[in-house]
Design an enzyme around this catalytic site. Structure first.
Site, PDB file in Angstrom:
ATOM      1  N   HIS A   1       0.111 -12.328   1.428  1.00 38.14           N
ATOM      2  CA  HIS A   1      -0.620 -11.399   0.573  1.00 38.14           C
ATOM      3  C   HIS A   1      -0.629 -11.850  -0.888  1.00 38.14           C
ATOM      4  CE1 HIS A   1      -1.380  -6.806  -0.242  1.00 38.14           C
ATOM      5  NE2 HIS A   1      -2.455  -7.535  -0.423  1.00 38.14           N
TER       6      HIS A   1
ATOM      7  N   TYR B   1       0.830  -1.199   0.000  1.00 44.31           N
ATOM      8  CA  TYR B   1       0.000   0.000   0.000  1.00 44.31           C
ATOM      9  C   TYR B   1       0.874   1.263   0.000  1.00 44.31           C
ATOM     10  CZ  TYR B   1      -3.559  -3.396   1.453  1.00 44.31           C
ATOM     11  OH  TYR B   1      -4.387  -4.495   1.531  1.00 44.31           O
TER      12      TYR B   1
END
Length: 345
Positions: A165, A81
């Site tokens: 992830h 992010y």
């Protein structure tokens, strides 16, 4: 394939008691059998890392402050992010504010290392230029390096939850490298809970079946428009006491505003999907309920779901999400929305 379960610590923490007047979105509930608790509404920090458009430091801080003031105590982040920007902003807010560490839960992710490289705003959908590029690495060494980097960026002493992830094309490396490394860290007390976060259900189901995860984060696959997770993943998680975190409840925007040009799973919505979303909105409007409120609350109806994780880029969006989470929704509306789903199938 044989099971690759990791060893578990025997000691489990107990969730603290809740005041009877605590709003549902702020209630702290157990994350599976891990001993970790999360608020029923969590904050995803990808927007604070500049997802699609930049967010300045003051606005990011105001967003985090609004989330805390609203009772949100679970925060999800990742190196991906904003190439570390979200981790830095979240960590600075939590540590500089002097907030009690026992009062909040933080998850981050492994699978992408950040290394120096040529970048430009808009790379991988994030409007930042941190001079770092993402390199996929689901090895054990990659896990240890990723977590060390995340701890340095955030300033936190430890993360409560760590998720593998998006290992979509990396099953073998993830299950043979990342998972055992996380299980080892859990057994040693370095992390309290481990899991996987993905936009699909098939591999998450396999993780739950073949490993000893504490939780999964499933994005976009348990919503008013896509209930795929209810077929296998959610029943299996309930059976194995694996906590379920649900993201992407608006399917990237269409369930917040189903107008022409809306996006579904980060692409222009097909006409058939747009019509379905508009039909859902019409039924909600007939009951005086915003579609976004029904979309946010929909996952809570499944007993396997622990928390809904929503991104936000402003204090106003935090307020809107909390209002949606607190709105009363009549059973008659749920029945009508379920009927529309049955017709769509």
């Amino acid at each position: 394939m044989t099971s690759v379960d990791g060893d578990r610590n025997a000691g489990k923490g107990q969730p603290r008691g809740l005041a009877t007047d605590t709003p549902r979105h702020a209630q702290r509930v157990p994350l599976g059998r891990s001993g970790v608790t999360v608020s029923r509404l969590g904050l995803g920090t990808s927007p604070l890392g500049g997802l699609f458009s930049a967010v300045d430091a003051d606005q990011a801080a105001a967003t985090l402050d609004a989330a805390w003031s609203a009772g949100i105590r679970y925060f999800d982040t990742a190196p991906h992010y904003g190439a570390g920007l979200a981790e830095r902003r979240l960590g600075h807010f939590l540590t500089a504010s002097g907030l009690p560490r026992s009062e909040y839960t933080v998850s981050t992710k492994v699978g992408r290392l950040l290394v120096p490289g040529d970048t430009a705003p808009g790379d991988e959908a994030f409007d930042v230029d941190e001079g770092l590029v993402r390199v996929r690495d689901y090895s054990a060494d990659g896990v240890y390096r990723s977590l060390a980097d995340s701890l340095e960026r955030s300033g936190l002493e430890a993360f409560d939850v760590v998720l593998i992830h998006d290992p979509d094309d990396h099953w073998e490396e993830a299950v043979r490298g990342a998972y055992p490394a996380l299980a080892r860290l859990r057994s040693e007390g370095g992390v309290r809970a481990i899991g996987a976060g993905m936009n699909q259900t098939g591999m998450l189901t396999r993780f739950v079946r073949e490993t000893d995860l504490d939780c999964v984060l499933v994005a976009g696959r348990y919503s008013l428009l896509d209930r795929t997770a209810a077929d296998e993943l959610l029943p299996l998680c309930a059976e194995r006491e694996v906590g379920v975190l649900v993201g992407g409840v608006f399917n990237s925007g269409i369930l917040a505003a189903p107008a022409p040009g809306a996006t579904f799973d980060y692409a222009p919505a097909p006409e058939a999907v747009l019509r379905r979303a508009q039909a859902l909105a019409e039924r909600c409007a007939a009951h005086g309920v915003p579609l976004a409120a029904a979309a946010l609350q929909f996952p809570y109806r499944h007993p396997a779901v622990t928390s809904v994780v929503l991104g936000a880029r402003s204090a106003r969006e935090i307020a809107e999400n909390v209002d949606h989470a607190r709105r009363e929704i009549p059973q008659e509306l749920w029945d009508e929305l379920d009927a529309l789903e049955t017709e769509a199938r």
